[in-house]
Design a protein around this motif. Structure first.
Motif, PDB file in Angstrom:
ATOM      1  N   GLY A   1       0.691  -1.261  -0.006  1.00  0.00           N
ATOM      2  CA  GLY A   1       0.054  -0.080  -0.252  1.00  0.00           C
ATOM      3  C   GLY A   1       0.744   1.030  -0.059  1.00  0.00           C
ATOM      4  N   PRO A   2       0.327   2.400   0.217  1.00  0.00           N
ATOM      5  CA  PRO A   2       0.934   3.772   0.173  1.00  0.00           C
ATOM      6  C   PRO A   2       1.837   4.112   1.281  1.00  0.00           C
ATOM      7  CG  PRO A   2      -1.425   4.087   0.590  1.00  0.00           C
ATOM      8  CD  PRO A   2      -1.304   2.503   0.207  1.00  0.00           C
ATOM      9  N   GLY A   3       3.087   3.516   1.176  1.00  0.00           N
ATOM     10  CA  GLY A   3       3.725   3.819   2.540  1.00  0.00           C
ATOM     11  C   GLY A   3       5.001   3.403   2.353  1.00  0.00           C
ATOM     12  N   THR A   4       5.954   3.505   3.297  1.00  0.00           N
ATOM     13  CA  THR A   4       7.527   2.950   3.142  1.00  0.00           C
ATOM     14  C   THR A   4       7.889   2.337   4.880  1.00  0.00           C
ATOM     15  OG1 THR A   4       8.403   5.218   3.903  1.00  0.00           O
ATOM     16  CG2 THR A   4       8.463   4.727   1.367  1.00  0.00           C
ATOM     17  N   VAL A   5       9.027   1.776   4.679  1.00  0.00           N
ATOM     18  CA  VAL A   5       9.394   0.951   5.873  1.00  0.00           C
ATOM     19  C   VAL A   5      10.800   1.491   6.001  1.00  0.00           C
ATOM     20  CG1 VAL A   5      10.064  -1.015   6.905  1.00  0.00           C
ATOM     21  CG2 VAL A   5       8.088  -0.891   5.714  1.00  0.00           C
ATOM     22  N   VAL A   6      11.162   2.115   6.956  1.00  0.00           N
ATOM     23  CA  VAL A   6      12.573   2.441   7.484  1.00  0.00           C
ATOM     24  C   VAL A   6      13.227   1.847   8.594  1.00  0.00           C
ATOM     25  CG1 VAL A   6      12.210   4.911   6.579  1.00  0.00           C
ATOM     26  CG2 VAL A   6      11.741   4.603   8.850  1.00  0.00           C
ATOM     27  N   GLY A   7      14.419   1.884   8.398  1.00  0.00           N
ATOM     28  CA  GLY A   7      15.166   1.273   9.738  1.00  0.00           C
ATOM     29  C   GLY A   7      15.827   0.014   9.318  1.00  0.00           C
TER      30      GLY A   7
END
Length: 181
Positions: free
Chosen positions: A105-111
């Motif tokens: 979906g509309p988003g990102t993952v960081v870390g």
């Protein structure tokens, strides 16, 4: 009739190559299993120092040879003359687990989004929704009690695959499309 003509029958010895847990790494030139060789054949066998299997990284730990006397030119290599049936057992130790993280979906993952982590270490990841979207939660190898935590901290006690679910204000986006089963 073989003996009447003074023929000598060849003699063979069996070589079994095993792993102490599973068939980890790739012994070479002979792989895992059992094969027959002419008795007295010179045998060399080795494994890589590290290997990966089912999202687990292993380190070669030791080798055990039974049935014949062996030399060890390198820690992960063995040489001997196959004068009798012999078994080579390669011993491995799990050192790291693979973490795979993907957004849906509309988003990102960081870390610590993906990669290898030492067994027992902590991986922390954050989900960031796109403008106007919402983070719904995590699915996959995530404890149910932590499914909506953001950021998410995971104890790397096994390989993990997780997905961050994002939705648009109308509720669409996170689970659209085909999903592997």
């Amino acid at each position: 009739s073989w003996f009447r003509h003074n023929l000598e029958l060849p003699t063979y010895a069996a070589l079994s190559i095993r792993g102490d847990q599973q068939r980890i790494g790739r012994p070479s030139p002979e792989g895992y299993g059992t094969a027959l060789f002419a008795a007295g054949a010179s045998v060399t066998n080795s494994v890589p120092e590290t290997a990966e299997l089912d999202r687990v990284r292993y380190r070669f730990r030791a080798v055990e040879v039974t049935g014949v006397a062996a030399a060890f030119p390198k820690p992960n290599s063995v040489q001997f003359n196959l004068t009798a049936d012999a078994t080579v057992t390669w011993k491995w130790e799990a050192t790291e687990f693979l973490l795979t993280v993907v957004p849906a979906g509309p988003g990102t993952v960081v870390g610590a989004s993906a990669g290898w982590f030492a067994i027992g270490s902590l991986a922390t990841i954050s989900a960031t929704p796109a403008a106007g979207s919402k983070f719904q939660g995590w699915v996959g190898d995530v404890p149910a009690t932590a499914a909506v935590e953001n950021p998410l901290s995971l104890m790397m006690d096994r390989p993990r695959r997780i997905t961050a679910i994002f939705t648009r204000p109308d509720g669409s986006g996170g689970l659209d499309g085909d999903w592997p089963t």
